[in-house]
Write a protein that holds these residues in place. Structure first.
Motif: not given
Length: 313
Positions: A255-256, A173-178, A198-202, A3-7
């Motif tokens: 949680s992330v 969520g967010v995609k980041i660079s190296p 916070r509610p609605g955080g990544p 699962g990923l983020c509950g999916v």
């Protein structure tokens, strides 16, 4: 089943952003072995991307400077509901990668995308191949304050859009660079941690996008990519990606979730990323270097199963 983020995911192998852009692409990926289809990155306005040769398939690394080609928000607002239905009929969740040129664009695109029934939204804060008037735009994730502002704006919008029912809220969520500077990565992780509380955080971090501003020439000493500077991906990026995942897993709360990207070409690569702390992985170079044949994901999956099956020597 993972699962990923509950999916729920059948397995941890996904395509990476940039490989699937249209309804026709979704139809193709729905018949592939990927566990989740990633569409995008998409922008507010249609983009043709960079001109000329924008991809070079090296032996141990590849270079790309695609420049975010996509059909724009109006196309996706009209077609994403059908893409979602097609993906779900195949038993696959669908993620949309969003790329904005400012906080308002990230907020607007995410709000429109969330209304189409997608399962996850990935904010691309890491594209290194965007040029404007001969000047390369800054990569958003290298500015922690800007990252926090984008995440807060998107999160608040998605919370308000869901109303009183948190179950209707689309996780993002967010995609980041190296990051080569460990202190800078700690600073970014601290920001993500604070916003995630916070509610609605990544809910996840995708690590990593291509290594920015690589350069190579051919035998005639000409740049292999016409805009010259390009993002590096492929097997050579794997140790970097693994290191980023390892650090982020230690820095971020459980949680992330973390999605590992960079050099995933076989089952051992998947296993290594999961061992480093990733929940799932994405692949793009393997797809492009196989003439955009989605069967490559089935090959990676079979190889991963062999690596995880104790009955296989």
């Amino acid at each position: 089943m993972s699962g990923l983020c509950g999916v729920s995911l059948e397995h941890p192998i996904m395509n990476a952003a940039g490989t699937c852009k249209t309804a026709e692409d979704v139809e193709t990926f729905a018949r592939s072995a990927v566990s989740m289809i990633v569409v995008g990155s998409i922008t507010r306005e249609p983009r043709s991307g960079n001109s000329g040769n924008v991809y070079w398939p090296g032996r141990v690394y590849s270079l790309n400077a695609l420049g975010l080609p996509n059909r724009g928000l109006d196309y996706y607002a009209a077609h994403l509901p059908g893409m979602v239905r097609r993906a779900h009929r195949a038993g696959k969740p669908l993620t949309v990668s969003v790329a904005g040129f400012g906080v308002d664009e990230y907020r607007e695109i995410s709000a429109v995308v969330a209304r189409t029934g997608v399962d996850l939204i990935e904010l691309n804060l890491a594209c290194p191949n965007i040029w404007d008037g001969g000047t390369q735009k800054r990569i958003a994730c290298f500015d922690p304050g800007h990252t926090a502002t984008i995440c807060t704006a998107v999160g608040d919008t998605l919370v308000a859009q869901a109303g009183a029912d948190p179950a209707r809220r689309v996780p993002y969520g967010v995609k980041i660079s190296p990051f080569s500077d460990p202190s800078a990565l700690v600073e970014l992780a601290t920001v993500i941690d604070e916003v995630a509380a916070r509610p609605g955080g990544p809910r996840f971090v995708t690590a990593v996008n291509t290594f920015p501003n690589a350069f190579a020439v051919d035998d005639a000493h000409r740049p292999v990519v016409d805009v010259e500077l390009a993002g590096m991906s492929g097997p050579a990026l794997k140790p970097v990606g693994l290191g980023q995942v390892r650090q982020l897993r230690r820095l971020l709360p459980e949680s992330v979730d973390i999605i590992g990207v960079g050099g995933v070409t076989g089952g051992r690569d998947v296993a290594d990323y999961l061992l480093a702390g990733a929940t799932a992985v994405q692949a793009a170079t393997a797809f492009w270097n196989r003439a955009e044949d989605p069967a490559v994901f089935g090959a990676i999956l079979s190889d991963w199963i062999d690596h995880t099956d104790p009955a296989v020597p």
